[in-house]
Motif scaffolding. Structure first.
Motif, mmCIF file in Angstrom:
data_model
loop_
_atom_site.group_PDB
_atom_site.id
_atom_site.type_symbol
_atom_site.label_atom_id
_atom_site.label_comp_id
_atom_site.label_asym_id
_atom_site.label_seq_id
_atom_site.Cartn_x
_atom_site.Cartn_y
_atom_site.Cartn_z
ATOM 1 N N GLY A 209 -14.845 -13.159 -1.553
ATOM 2 C CA GLY A 209 -14.516 -12.073 -2.475
ATOM 3 C C GLY A 209 -13.288 -11.321 -1.995
ATOM 4 O O GLY A 209 -12.243 -11.898 -1.726
ATOM 5 N N ARG A 210 -13.485 -10.065 -1.778
ATOM 6 C CA ARG A 210 -12.398 -9.177 -1.366
ATOM 7 C C ARG A 210 -11.925 -9.504 0.045
ATOM 8 O O ARG A 210 -12.719 -9.848 0.913
ATOM 9 C CB ARG A 210 -12.945 -7.752 -1.415
ATOM 10 C CG ARG A 210 -11.928 -6.686 -1.556
ATOM 11 C CD ARG A 210 -12.645 -5.361 -1.781
ATOM 12 N NE ARG A 210 -13.079 -4.845 -0.502
ATOM 13 C CZ ARG A 210 -12.698 -3.686 0.006
ATOM 14 N NH1 ARG A 210 -11.918 -2.895 -0.675
ATOM 15 N NH2 ARG A 210 -13.112 -3.299 1.175
ATOM 16 N N THR A 211 -10.618 -9.391 0.272
ATOM 17 C CA THR A 211 -10.032 -9.498 1.606
ATOM 18 C C THR A 211 -9.120 -8.297 1.806
ATOM 19 O O THR A 211 -8.503 -7.819 0.857
ATOM 20 C CB THR A 211 -9.236 -10.807 1.789
ATOM 21 O OG1 THR A 211 -8.150 -10.823 0.877
ATOM 22 C CG2 THR A 211 -10.109 -12.027 1.575
ATOM 23 N N TRP A 212 -9.055 -7.806 3.031
ATOM 24 C CA TRP A 212 -8.200 -6.657 3.312
ATOM 25 C C TRP A 212 -7.915 -6.595 4.805
ATOM 26 O O TRP A 212 -8.507 -7.311 5.585
ATOM 27 C CB TRP A 212 -8.852 -5.363 2.822
ATOM 28 C CG TRP A 212 -10.086 -4.939 3.565
ATOM 29 C CD1 TRP A 212 -10.160 -4.011 4.572
ATOM 30 C CD2 TRP A 212 -11.420 -5.413 3.370
ATOM 31 N NE1 TRP A 212 -11.452 -3.889 5.015
ATOM 32 C CE2 TRP A 212 -12.252 -4.735 4.290
ATOM 33 C CE3 TRP A 212 -12.009 -6.349 2.517
ATOM 34 C CZ2 TRP A 212 -13.621 -4.960 4.367
ATOM 35 C CZ3 TRP A 212 -13.367 -6.570 2.602
ATOM 36 C CH2 TRP A 212 -14.157 -5.880 3.504
ATOM 37 N N GLU A 213 -6.963 -5.743 5.169
ATOM 38 C CA GLU A 213 -6.612 -5.520 6.568
ATOM 39 C C GLU A 213 -6.866 -4.066 6.930
ATOM 40 O O GLU A 213 -6.693 -3.182 6.100
ATOM 41 C CB GLU A 213 -5.141 -5.855 6.824
ATOM 42 C CG GLU A 213 -4.836 -7.321 6.752
ATOM 43 C CD GLU A 213 -3.397 -7.639 7.113
ATOM 44 O OE1 GLU A 213 -2.558 -6.708 7.220
ATOM 45 O OE2 GLU A 213 -3.101 -8.829 7.280
ATOM 46 N N GLU A 214 -7.261 -3.846 8.184
ATOM 47 C CA GLU A 214 -7.448 -2.495 8.720
ATOM 48 C C GLU A 214 -6.896 -2.455 10.136
ATOM 49 O O GLU A 214 -6.969 -3.445 10.862
ATOM 50 C CB GLU A 214 -8.937 -2.120 8.774
ATOM 51 C CG GLU A 214 -9.559 -1.866 7.442
ATOM 52 C CD GLU A 214 -11.017 -1.414 7.557
ATOM 53 O OE1 GLU A 214 -11.467 -1.034 8.671
ATOM 54 O OE2 GLU A 214 -11.709 -1.453 6.529
ATOM 55 N N ARG A 215 -6.358 -1.292 10.507
ATOM 56 C CA ARG A 215 -5.929 -1.061 11.884
ATOM 57 C C ARG A 215 -7.108 -0.467 12.644
ATOM 58 O O ARG A 215 -7.658 0.555 12.245
ATOM 59 C CB ARG A 215 -4.754 -0.087 11.935
ATOM 60 C CG ARG A 215 -3.501 -0.573 11.249
ATOM 61 C CD ARG A 215 -2.612 -1.451 12.062
ATOM 62 N NE ARG A 215 -2.143 -0.814 13.281
ATOM 63 C CZ ARG A 215 -1.672 -1.509 14.301
ATOM 64 N NH1 ARG A 215 -1.599 -2.817 14.246
ATOM 65 N NH2 ARG A 215 -1.253 -0.899 15.374
ATOM 66 N N VAL A 216 -7.500 -1.131 13.732
ATOM 67 C CA VAL A 216 -8.627 -0.680 14.543
ATOM 68 C C VAL A 216 -8.184 -0.734 16.003
ATOM 69 O O VAL A 216 -7.861 -1.807 16.503
ATOM 70 C CB VAL A 216 -9.877 -1.572 14.328
ATOM 71 C CG1 VAL A 216 -11.011 -1.141 15.242
ATOM 72 C CG2 VAL A 216 -10.309 -1.566 12.874
#
Length: 91
Positions: A43-50
């Motif tokens: 489904g959904r894909t995304w990027e995050e800064r962690v």
């Protein structure tokens, strides 16, 4: 239909994936707790800064109808399950 439970997992997994024509990675299966889970839908894909790293997230549905949030750290090439929505199974 059964009960669906959301579980915070944060466990590493061995993942298999394929590269699409546009260069995107798509997980196809992963091994979690000694069981291979095959991906039926991404489904959904995304990027995050962690913690100063950019992680790539994939919300997937497995063929057993459980939903998993996989994340991949390209810098270390580590895949893990961040969260899971489990139907009628022990977490």
């Amino acid at each position: 239909m059964g009960i669906v439970r959301e579980v915070l997992v944060n466990e590493p997994v061995n993942a298999l994936w394929r590269v699409l024509a546009n260069g995107e990675l798509r997980p196809t299966s992963f091994v979690w707790r000694d069981r291979t889970r095959y991906v039926s839908e991404v489904g959904r894909t995304w990027e995050e800064r962690v913690g100063g790293r950019t992680l790539r997230y994939y919300l997937i549905q497995a063929v057993d109808n459980n939903t998993f949030e996989l994340r991949w750290d390209p810098a270390s090439d580590v895949w893990e399950i961040h969260r899971a929505w489990l139907r009628d199974m022990l977490a």
